[in-house]
Design a protein around this motif. Sequence first.
Motif, PDB file in Angstrom:
ATOM      1  N   SER A 205       0.822  -1.211   0.000  1.00  0.00           N
ATOM      2  CA  SER A 205       0.000   0.000   0.000  1.00  0.00           C
ATOM      3  C   SER A 205       0.854   1.258   0.000  1.00  0.00           C
ATOM      4  O   SER A 205       0.666   2.156  -0.832  1.00  0.00           O
ATOM      5  N   ILE A 206       1.818   1.355   0.911  1.00  0.00           N
ATOM      6  CA  ILE A 206       2.655   2.556   0.945  1.00  0.00           C
ATOM      7  C   ILE A 206       3.652   2.563  -0.209  1.00  0.00           C
ATOM      8  O   ILE A 206       3.960   3.617  -0.763  1.00  0.00           O
TER       9      ILE A 206
ATOM     10  N   ASN B 163       3.161   1.425  -3.302  1.00  0.00           N
ATOM     11  CA  ASN B 163       2.440   1.891  -4.487  1.00  0.00           C
ATOM     12  C   ASN B 163       2.115   3.380  -4.391  1.00  0.00           C
ATOM     13  O   ASN B 163       2.187   4.109  -5.382  1.00  0.00           O
ATOM     14  N   TYR B 164       1.754   3.826  -3.197  1.00  0.00           N
ATOM     15  CA  TYR B 164       1.408   5.232  -2.979  1.00  0.00           C
ATOM     16  C   TYR B 164       2.607   6.145  -3.246  1.00  0.00           C
ATOM     17  O   TYR B 164       2.521   7.093  -4.020  1.00  0.00           O
TER      18      TYR B 164
ATOM     19  N   ALA C 171       5.232  13.197  -0.086  1.00  0.00           N
ATOM     20  CA  ALA C 171       4.288  12.081  -0.058  1.00  0.00           C
ATOM     21  C   ALA C 171       4.323  11.381   1.298  1.00  0.00           C
ATOM     22  O   ALA C 171       3.305  10.882   1.788  1.00  0.00           O
TER      23      ALA C 171
ATOM     24  N   TYR D 191       1.160  10.358   4.565  1.00  0.00           N
ATOM     25  CA  TYR D 191       0.759   8.955   4.686  1.00  0.00           C
ATOM     26  C   TYR D 191       0.599   8.570   6.160  1.00  0.00           C
ATOM     27  O   TYR D 191       1.441   8.885   6.998  1.00  0.00           O
TER      28      TYR D 191
END
Length: 206
Positions: free
Chosen positions: A126-127, A129-130, A148, A152
């Motif tokens: 998840s992180i 890809n983010y 970014a 998060y």
Amino acid sequence: KQLFDSVLDELFRQDDCTAVPLTEVVDFIGGSQPPKSQFSQEKKAGYIRLIQIRDYKSDNHVVYVDKESTKKFCSADDVMIGRYGPPVFQILRGLDGAYNVALMKAVPDEDVLIKEYLYWFLQSPSIQNYVIGISQRAAGQSGVNKKALEKYLIPVPCIAEQHEIVFNVKKLVSQNISLKNEVSEAISSLSQLKESILSSAFKGEL
């Protein structure tokens, strides 16, 4: 790989605990770049290894620099991030020395967050890809976009639960290695079987 990523993500999906922005509990400290003219292939008195991203894969390009030429150091248990790629946002550890500008150190507030938990959390899909997605879209950005990371959210369970999650992740890693080995052996056996059948077919032995 997909199975491992899916389960890893699930282990960090903690809906019953507080989640906070990463930068509230983690400092991200960039590296420094001593001039190449100071590089030495041999370790001399007062010199320290200069760690680059590639050094986490091999020791084929070890260089040393004067310890006084930098103030950015890391130890083997520190959580390091590769800022540039491909691939960007590699999560690394295992080396002692000074680190260059292609790396940054993720330093958790250890009163609330243990290093091992952070190390594995940063590898969850998840992180990954983010951060990779935002870094690739940012204009003129060739590496990890630190902005970014500020937004998060990271789940912060109690320390005991963090240790339990790390234990489960390590167990998952071990199981994943075993499964990979079994699959590789099966693929190898199937390949040999296919060759044997084709050989027999062309010889008219089937």
